[in-house]
Scaffold this motif. Structure first.
Motif, PDB file in Angstrom:
ATOM      1  N   GLU A  60       0.820  -1.210   0.000  1.00  0.00           N
ATOM      2  CA  GLU A  60       0.000   0.000   0.000  1.00  0.00           C
ATOM      3  C   GLU A  60       0.856   1.262   0.000  1.00  0.00           C
ATOM      4  OE1 GLU A  60      -3.721   1.919   2.484  1.00  0.00           O
ATOM      5  OE2 GLU A  60      -3.108  -0.124   2.896  1.00  0.00           O
ATOM      6  N   SER A  61       2.004   1.197   0.641  1.00  0.00           N
ATOM      7  CA  SER A  61       2.894   2.366   0.683  1.00  0.00           C
ATOM      8  C   SER A  61       3.420   2.749  -0.707  1.00  0.00           C
ATOM      9  CB  SER A  61       4.068   2.104   1.629  1.00  0.00           C
ATOM     10  OG  SER A  61       4.816   0.986   1.191  1.00  0.00           O
ATOM     11  N   ASP A  62       3.356   1.819  -1.663  1.00  0.00           N
ATOM     12  CA  ASP A  62       3.808   2.089  -3.033  1.00  0.00           C
ATOM     13  C   ASP A  62       2.687   2.558  -3.961  1.00  0.00           C
ATOM     14  OD1 ASP A  62       6.373   1.451  -2.316  1.00  0.00           O
ATOM     15  OD2 ASP A  62       6.386  -0.501  -3.326  1.00  0.00           O
ATOM     16  N   TYR A  63       1.461   2.556  -3.510  1.00  0.00           N
ATOM     17  CA  TYR A  63       0.341   2.956  -4.367  1.00  0.00           C
ATOM     18  C   TYR A  63       0.551   4.320  -5.023  1.00  0.00           C
ATOM     19  CZ  TYR A  63      -2.517  -0.961  -2.606  1.00  0.00           C
ATOM     20  OH  TYR A  63      -3.004  -2.195  -2.279  1.00  0.00           O
ATOM     21  N   PRO A  64       1.100   5.316  -4.316  1.00  0.00           N
ATOM     22  CA  PRO A  64       1.308   6.611  -4.979  1.00  0.00           C
ATOM     23  C   PRO A  64       2.237   6.528  -6.196  1.00  0.00           C
ATOM     24  CG  PRO A  64       1.453   6.876  -2.610  1.00  0.00           C
ATOM     25  CD  PRO A  64       1.395   5.391  -2.887  1.00  0.00           C
ATOM     26  N   ARG A  65       3.067   5.508  -6.235  1.00  0.00           N
ATOM     27  CA  ARG A  65       3.978   5.341  -7.374  1.00  0.00           C
ATOM     28  C   ARG A  65       3.242   4.846  -8.622  1.00  0.00           C
ATOM     29  NH1 ARG A  65       9.161   2.271  -5.290  1.00  0.00           N
ATOM     30  NH2 ARG A  65       9.884   2.878  -7.365  1.00  0.00           N
ATOM     31  N   LEU A  66       1.959   4.529  -8.491  1.00  0.00           N
ATOM     32  CA  LEU A  66       1.140   4.073  -9.620  1.00  0.00           C
ATOM     33  C   LEU A  66       0.159   5.153 -10.071  1.00  0.00           C
ATOM     34  CD1 LEU A  66       0.331   0.494  -8.280  1.00  0.00           C
ATOM     35  CD2 LEU A  66       2.154   1.163  -9.861  1.00  0.00           C
ATOM     36  N   ALA A  67       0.453   6.394  -9.761  1.00  0.00           N
ATOM     37  CA  ALA A  67      -0.492   7.484 -10.015  1.00  0.00           C
ATOM     38  C   ALA A  67      -0.694   7.789 -11.498  1.00  0.00           C
ATOM     39  CB  ALA A  67      -0.051   8.745  -9.279  1.00  0.00           C
ATOM     40  N   THR A  68       0.384   7.801 -12.267  1.00  0.00           N
ATOM     41  CA  THR A  68       0.283   8.138 -13.687  1.00  0.00           C
ATOM     42  C   THR A  68       0.658   6.916 -14.528  1.00  0.00           C
ATOM     43  OG1 THR A  68       2.589   8.830 -14.003  1.00  0.00           O
ATOM     44  CG2 THR A  68       1.051  10.500 -13.110  1.00  0.00           C
ATOM     45  N   LEU A  69       0.360   6.982 -15.797  1.00  0.00           N
ATOM     46  CA  LEU A  69       0.706   5.869 -16.677  1.00  0.00           C
ATOM     47  C   LEU A  69       2.230   5.685 -16.733  1.00  0.00           C
ATOM     48  CD1 LEU A  69      -0.649   3.733 -18.392  1.00  0.00           C
ATOM     49  CD2 LEU A  69      -0.513   5.290 -20.333  1.00  0.00           C
ATOM     50  N   ASN A  70       2.964   6.795 -16.815  1.00  0.00           N
ATOM     51  CA  ASN A  70       4.428   6.693 -16.855  1.00  0.00           C
ATOM     52  C   ASN A  70       4.995   6.203 -15.530  1.00  0.00           C
ATOM     53  OD1 ASN A  70       4.894   7.360 -19.526  1.00  0.00           O
ATOM     54  ND2 ASN A  70       5.020   9.539 -19.118  1.00  0.00           N
ATOM     55  N   SER A  71       4.428   6.651 -14.412  1.00  0.00           N
ATOM     56  CA  SER A  71       4.942   6.184 -13.124  1.00  0.00           C
ATOM     57  C   SER A  71       4.625   4.705 -12.921  1.00  0.00           C
ATOM     58  CB  SER A  71       4.439   7.042 -11.964  1.00  0.00           C
ATOM     59  OG  SER A  71       3.051   6.878 -11.739  1.00  0.00           O
ATOM     60  N   CYS A  72       3.508   4.241 -13.459  1.00  0.00           N
ATOM     61  CA  CYS A  72       3.200   2.800 -13.421  1.00  0.00           C
ATOM     62  C   CYS A  72       4.286   2.025 -14.160  1.00  0.00           C
ATOM     63  CB  CYS A  72       1.854   2.506 -14.081  1.00  0.00           C
ATOM     64  SG  CYS A  72       0.404   2.897 -13.106  1.00  0.00           S
ATOM     65  N   ALA A  73       4.645   2.500 -15.334  1.00  0.00           N
ATOM     66  CA  ALA A  73       5.680   1.828 -16.125  1.00  0.00           C
ATOM     67  C   ALA A  73       7.014   1.857 -15.388  1.00  0.00           C
ATOM     68  CB  ALA A  73       5.805   2.476 -17.498  1.00  0.00           C
ATOM     69  N   ASP A  74       7.355   2.997 -14.783  1.00  0.00           N
ATOM     70  CA  ASP A  74       8.612   3.107 -14.021  1.00  0.00           C
ATOM     71  C   ASP A  74       8.639   2.096 -12.882  1.00  0.00           C
ATOM     72  OD1 ASP A  74       9.384   5.224 -15.636  1.00  0.00           O
ATOM     73  OD2 ASP A  74       8.793   6.759 -14.178  1.00  0.00           O
ATOM     74  N   TYR A  75       7.541   1.999 -12.159  1.00  0.00           N
ATOM     75  CA  TYR A  75       7.481   1.121 -10.996  1.00  0.00           C
ATOM     76  C   TYR A  75       7.428  -0.355 -11.393  1.00  0.00           C
ATOM     77  CZ  TYR A  75       5.807  -1.012  -6.665  1.00  0.00           C
ATOM     78  OH  TYR A  75       5.674  -1.808  -5.543  1.00  0.00           O
ATOM     79  N   LEU A  76       6.626  -0.667 -12.396  1.00  0.00           N
ATOM     80  CA  LEU A  76       6.393  -2.073 -12.747  1.00  0.00           C
ATOM     81  C   LEU A  76       7.466  -2.681 -13.650  1.00  0.00           C
ATOM     82  CD1 LEU A  76       2.552  -1.843 -13.347  1.00  0.00           C
ATOM     83  CD2 LEU A  76       3.706  -2.886 -11.388  1.00  0.00           C
ATOM     84  N   GLU A  77       8.191  -1.864 -14.386  1.00  0.00           N
ATOM     85  CA  GLU A  77       9.166  -2.396 -15.344  1.00  0.00           C
ATOM     86  C   GLU A  77      10.162  -3.353 -14.693  1.00  0.00           C
ATOM     87  OE1 GLU A  77      11.568  -0.806 -19.197  1.00  0.00           O
ATOM     88  OE2 GLU A  77      11.494   0.523 -17.464  1.00  0.00           O
TER      89      GLU A  77
END
Length: 83
Positions: free
Chosen positions: A60-77
């Protein structure tokens, strides 16, 4: 999985949650929740779908890192590099 694959995956999941979601004017650097009128339950559905499809445990502490489409890609890559 490439960055573009990850972005496509996120958009597919959002479409599955809300089949009326309009991606035409989506800015990959602006919050998805604001652009697509997603509520907190929709966001949790996205996280749960990532868990179901790719066995990802996103704290849950990482949810803010999924805010935008690009940040999702950064986090999930790095998490999906072998997918």
């Amino acid at each position: 999985m490439t960055r573009e694959d990850i972005k496509t995956l996120i958009l597919e999941i959002i479409h599955d949650i809300d089949d009326e979601a309009d991606f035409d004017d989506l800015d990959p650097d602006k919050p998805l929740r604001d652009q697509l009128d997603l509520d907190s339950m929709d966001f949790l559905d996205i996280v749960m779908e990532l868990r179901k499809r790719h066995q990802l445990q996103i704290p849950e502490s990482d949810y803010p890192r999924l805010a935008t489409l690009n940040s999702c890609a950064d986090y999930l890559e790095p998490l999906l590099q072998d997918a």
